[in-house]
Design an enzyme around this catalytic site. Structure first.
Site, PDB file in Angstrom:
ATOM      1  N   ASN A 161      -3.355  13.732  23.129  1.00 52.96           N
ATOM      2  CA  ASN A 161      -3.149  12.459  22.430  1.00 52.96           C
ATOM      3  C   ASN A 161      -4.108  12.235  21.257  1.00 52.96           C
ATOM      4  O   ASN A 161      -3.729  11.595  20.276  1.00 52.96           O
ATOM      5  CB  ASN A 161      -3.138  11.282  23.411  1.00 52.96           C
ATOM      6  CG  ASN A 161      -4.422  11.115  24.151  1.00 52.96           C
ATOM      7  OD1 ASN A 161      -5.252  12.027  24.211  1.00 52.96           O
ATOM      8  ND2 ASN A 161      -4.625   9.948  24.740  1.00 52.96           N
ATOM      9  N   GLU A 260     -13.054  12.202  31.922  1.00 55.52           N
ATOM     10  CA  GLU A 260     -12.528  11.049  31.163  1.00 55.52           C
ATOM     11  C   GLU A 260     -11.048  10.968  31.491  1.00 55.52           C
ATOM     12  O   GLU A 260     -10.251  11.754  30.973  1.00 55.52           O
ATOM     13  CB  GLU A 260     -12.742  11.267  29.665  1.00 55.52           C
ATOM     14  CG  GLU A 260     -14.200  11.324  29.248  1.00 55.52           C
ATOM     15  CD  GLU A 260     -14.893   9.978  29.345  1.00 55.52           C
ATOM     16  OE1 GLU A 260     -14.220   8.961  29.533  1.00 55.52           O
ATOM     17  OE2 GLU A 260     -16.128   9.962  29.249  1.00 55.52           O
ATOM     18  N   CYS A 294      -5.776   6.374  26.192  1.00 54.79           N
ATOM     19  CA  CYS A 294      -6.297   5.982  27.509  1.00 54.79           C
ATOM     20  C   CYS A 294      -6.822   4.556  27.460  1.00 54.79           C
ATOM     21  O   CYS A 294      -6.891   3.884  28.479  1.00 54.79           O
ATOM     22  CB  CYS A 294      -7.392   6.942  27.940  1.00 54.79           C
ATOM     23  SG  CYS A 294      -8.682   7.057  26.713  1.00 54.79           S
ATOM     24  N   GLU A 467     -19.164   9.675  27.070  1.00 58.87           N
ATOM     25  CA  GLU A 467     -19.103  10.483  25.850  1.00 58.87           C
ATOM     26  C   GLU A 467     -19.454   9.593  24.667  1.00 58.87           C
ATOM     27  O   GLU A 467     -18.952   8.473  24.557  1.00 58.87           O
ATOM     28  CB  GLU A 467     -17.700  11.067  25.676  1.00 58.87           C
ATOM     29  CG  GLU A 467     -17.392  12.119  26.749  1.00 58.87           C
ATOM     30  CD  GLU A 467     -16.137  12.927  26.468  1.00 58.87           C
ATOM     31  OE1 GLU A 467     -15.130  12.336  26.050  1.00 58.87           O
ATOM     32  OE2 GLU A 467     -16.182  14.150  26.668  1.00 58.87           O
TER      33      GLU A 467
HETATM   34  P1  NAP Z   1      -3.108  16.193  31.379  1.00 61.54           P
HETATM   35  O1  NAP Z   1      -1.731  16.611  31.710  1.00 61.54           O
HETATM   36  O2  NAP Z   1      -4.037  15.899  32.479  1.00 61.54           O
HETATM   37  O3  NAP Z   1      -3.660  17.353  30.432  1.00 61.54           O
HETATM   38  C1  NAP Z   1      -4.962  17.331  29.887  1.00 61.54           C
HETATM   39  C2  NAP Z   1      -5.459  18.744  29.718  1.00 61.54           C
HETATM   40  O4  NAP Z   1      -5.537  19.366  31.004  1.00 61.54           O
HETATM   41  C3  NAP Z   1      -4.528  19.626  28.879  1.00 61.54           C
HETATM   42  O5  NAP Z   1      -5.312  20.545  28.154  1.00 61.54           O
HETATM   43  C4  NAP Z   1      -3.714  20.339  29.937  1.00 61.54           C
HETATM   44  O6  NAP Z   1      -3.177  21.553  29.513  1.00 61.54           O
HETATM   45  C5  NAP Z   1      -4.771  20.563  31.008  1.00 61.54           C
HETATM   46  N1  NAP Z   1      -4.222  20.784  32.339  1.00 61.54           N
HETATM   47  C6  NAP Z   1      -3.024  20.371  32.827  1.00 61.54           C
HETATM   48  N2  NAP Z   1      -2.879  20.794  34.106  1.00 61.54           N
HETATM   49  C7  NAP Z   1      -4.004  21.480  34.430  1.00 61.54           C
HETATM   50  C8  NAP Z   1      -4.445  22.167  35.589  1.00 61.54           C
HETATM   51  N3  NAP Z   1      -3.711  22.223  36.694  1.00 61.54           N
HETATM   52  N4  NAP Z   1      -5.654  22.755  35.568  1.00 61.54           N
HETATM   53  C9  NAP Z   1      -6.403  22.723  34.455  1.00 61.54           C
HETATM   54  N5  NAP Z   1      -6.037  22.091  33.313  1.00 61.54           N
HETATM   55  C10 NAP Z   1      -4.856  21.470  33.294  1.00 61.54           C
HETATM   56  O7  NAP Z   1      -3.154  14.898  30.480  1.00 61.54           O
HETATM   57  P2  NAP Z   1      -2.339  14.603  29.163  1.00 61.54           P
HETATM   58  O8  NAP Z   1      -0.985  14.169  29.516  1.00 61.54           O
HETATM   59  O9  NAP Z   1      -2.496  15.719  28.191  1.00 61.54           O
HETATM   60  O10 NAP Z   1      -3.184  13.390  28.566  1.00 61.54           O
HETATM   61  C11 NAP Z   1      -2.908  12.080  28.878  1.00 61.54           C
HETATM   62  C12 NAP Z   1      -3.909  11.526  29.871  1.00 61.54           C
HETATM   63  O11 NAP Z   1      -5.220  11.670  29.360  1.00 61.54           O
HETATM   64  C13 NAP Z   1      -3.715  10.060  30.114  1.00 61.54           C
HETATM   65  O12 NAP Z   1      -3.812   9.765  31.475  1.00 61.54           O
HETATM   66  C14 NAP Z   1      -4.881   9.429  29.355  1.00 61.54           C
HETATM   67  O13 NAP Z   1      -5.273   8.178  29.841  1.00 61.54           O
HETATM   68  C15 NAP Z   1      -5.931  10.460  29.517  1.00 61.54           C
HETATM   69  N6  NAP Z   1      -6.956  10.332  28.480  1.00 61.54           N
HETATM   70  C16 NAP Z   1      -8.170   9.855  28.848  1.00 61.54           C
HETATM   71  C17 NAP Z   1      -9.147   9.685  27.889  1.00 61.54           C
HETATM   72  C18 NAP Z   1     -10.490   9.150  28.286  1.00 61.54           C
HETATM   73  O14 NAP Z   1     -11.419   9.347  27.517  1.00 61.54           O
HETATM   74  N7  NAP Z   1     -10.656   8.498  29.422  1.00 61.54           N
HETATM   75  C19 NAP Z   1      -8.891  10.009  26.559  1.00 61.54           C
HETATM   76  C20 NAP Z   1      -7.635  10.486  26.220  1.00 61.54           C
HETATM   77  C21 NAP Z   1      -6.679  10.654  27.212  1.00 61.54           C
HETATM   78  P3  NAP Z   1      -1.625  21.661  29.080  1.00 61.54           P
HETATM   79  O15 NAP Z   1      -1.485  20.799  27.907  1.00 61.54           O
HETATM   80  O16 NAP Z   1      -1.469  23.095  28.763  1.00 61.54           O
HETATM   81  O17 NAP Z   1      -0.824  21.206  30.251  1.00 61.54           O
END
Ligand code: NAP
Length: 486
Positions: A161, A260, A294, A467
């Site tokens: 994102n 995060e 997020c 962070e």
């Molecule tokens: P995600 O599906 O959890 O993916 C995040 C990262 O983790 C990607 O690089 C993804 O790779 C990788 N990943 C996925 N499955 C994995 C596994 N089993 N083992 C290791 N790595 C894995 O999240 P997203 O949909 O990309 O992002 C949205 C989420 O991020 C939302 O919930 C949002 O709130 C959160 N977010 C939080 C913050 C914060 O600072 N708190 C900031 C931004 C976003 P792939 O893309 O290859 O699947």
């Protein structure tokens, strides 16, 4: 879509793995496609790395770790400063690249480039301020000296994102602290990270300090990194579900971790609020990044005396937003993929089926692309997923409350605790809210909390660690203490 800016943007991103200072293909030559979510067009083919490439990258980071840790802080700072300058100089290409692979409006992507760059400048400044303490033991027998040292090789996993800023928010402090790293960017947005890696290379970062492994097998890549004997820390930004999984793996290996994770952020408007200012803040908190942040306001809790005026103003503002390709000047781009768009549509459809009222939106514009129109809902039943899960899209559900106590109880009724926003002109109420809202960050009369100089992070299932700010670098340092006989 064709445009000279698009061509320039795509040529600024290498389409190769970056390991030990070399740009390379996956060992078996496999690649995967990066898609424009506004058109479905393939933008580039990128190496589909796996565990083998992850181990190579960790080996490279391990080999670079000691020299980088012993590189004078001033030199680490200078490289970060040079990268900061170069990111800003490439603002237009980096912004277009993000818009192409992630979908957000070009103006928002420009904002993200500047935000991302600022982490590099901030941590360039922090690199030369890593200090310790010197004290006398209470019994006078020895001097106690503490110093802070880099934790060692870090595994950084970033989401789609904010493809650039979620990278620099980790890379900046890791480099400043003296850590080498392997980065696994999200499969949907690897190009921004690869462009950033090239900028670091050009800024003089020694080979092997920063390595990027792209690939579609996230679990296998990250597991191989965490299982490598050199791994000392993981910093993850993404969903709470994946965060839990990685925390278990990191726990098994006793690695330091920063998580995060997701947000379910309430936006409170009290009876004494400046209504127009609250609507401005609500639009920013809801619509920044198409609602795919997020920190996005997820639930609007408005005092009953203002609820219908607030809802009408929100509906007018949301309905006036233009939806389309981010490079075409539209204000609202597509969601990241069909699954995300369908998930948002289902949350809305289920709420409507259960009696929610649609003030604006609630439809999918004609394709191609994964668009969803900005939507305002009222009368959403309290137990529906639209009020209980992270929406991650341009949908604003509005609920009315009567008392402060009720508002705070509703706001805190979540497994997550990342951000809360509150609008009130009463200073005392404002301070009480900061105290009582169970979150890591509060926006008081502001719709934006993110700031590189401030500690970003959540409580409860929104994660652990911070962070940015002075706290950001601590995550990459460990304390060593020496007892010196007098
Ligand atoms: P995600 O599906 O959890 O993916 C995040 C990262 O983790 C990607 O690089 C993804 O790779 C990788 N990943 C996925 N499955 C994995 C596994 N089993 N083992 C290791 N790595 C894995 O999240 P997203 O949909 O990309 O992002 C949205 C989420 O991020 C939302 O919930 C949002 O709130 C959160 N977010 C939080 C913050 C914060 O600072 N708190 C900031 C931004 C976003 P792939 O893309 O290859 O699947």
């Amino acid at each position: 879509m064709t445009s000279p800016l698009k061509d320039r943007a795509l040529s600024s991103a290498p389409t190769a793995l970056f390991i030990a200072g070399r740009w390379m293909a996956a060992e078996d030559g496999a690649t995967f496609a990066v898609e424009d979510p506004a058109t479905g067009e393939t933008l580039a083919q990128v190496p589909d790395g796996g565990p083998r490439e992850a181990v190579l990258a960790m080996d490279a980071a391990q080999a670079a770790q000691s020299d980088w840790a012993h590189t004078p802080p001033r030199r680490r700072s200078e490289i970060l400063t040079e990268a900061w300058r170069r990111v800003l100089a490439a603002e237009e290409e980096l912004a277009a690249l993000m818009t192409l692979e992630m979908g957000k409006a070009l103006e928002e992507s420009r904002g993200e480039v500047r935000y991302a760059a600022e982490f590099l400048r901030w941590f360039a400044e922090e690199a030369v301020r890593i200090d310790g303490r010197h004290s006398l033991a209470p019994d006078g027998s020895s001097r106690l000296i503490t110093q802070r040292q880099p934790v060692g090789v870090c595994v950084l996993v970033t989401p789609w994102n904010f493809p650039l800023a979620m990278g620099t928010r980790k890379i900046g402090p890791a480099l400043a602290a003296g850590c080498a790293m392997v980065i696994k960017p999200a499969a949907q947005t690897p190009l921004s990270m690869l462009a950033l890696a090239r900028i670091f290379q050009e800024a003089g970062l020694p080979d092997g300090v920063l390595n990027v492994v792209t690939g579609e097998r996230a679990g296998e890549i990250v597991t191989a990194c965490l299982d490598h004997p050199a791994a000392r820390k993981i910093s993850f930004t993404g969903s709470t579900a994946v965060g839990r999984l990685l925390a278990r793996q990191a726990g098994e290996r006793l690695l330091r971790m920063s998580m995060e994770l997701g947000g379910d952020n309430p936006f409170l408007v009290f009876a004494d609020a400046d209504l127009d200012a609250a609507v401005d803040g609500a639009m920013l908190a809801k619509m920044r990044n198409i609602g795919e942040a997020c920190t996005a306001a997820n639930r609007f809790l408005v005092h009953k005396s203002l609820a219908s005026a607030f809802a009408e103003k929100m509906a007018a503002r949301m309905g006036a937003l233009s939806v389309g390709h981010g490079l075409s000047g539209a204000q609202v781009g597509p969601l990241i993929d069909a699954k995300a768009r369908d998930r948002v549509a289902k949350l809305v459809d289920d709420a409507v089926a259960a009696g929610a009222r649609v003030l604006v939106g609630a439809n999918r514009p004609e394709g191609p692309g994964y668009f969803y129109s900005p939507t305002v809902l009222t009368d959403v039943a309290a137990d529906l997923p639209a009020l209980k899960t992270e929406i991650f899209g341009p949908v604003a559900p509005i609920q009315a409350f009567e008392t402060d106590e009720e508002a705070i109880t509703l706001a805190n009724d979540s497994e997550l605790g990342l951000t809360a926003y509150a609008y009130t002109r009463d200073l005392k109420r404002g301070h009480l809210l900061v105290d009582r809202l169970n979150v890591g960050m509060v926006g008081l009369n502001r719709g934006l909390v993110s700031n590189p100089a401030a500690p970003f992070g959540g409580v409860k299932a929104s994660g652990m660690g911070r962070e940015g700010g002075r706290e950001g670098i601590d995550e990459y340092l460990s304390v060593k203490y020496a007892s010196i006989a007098l």
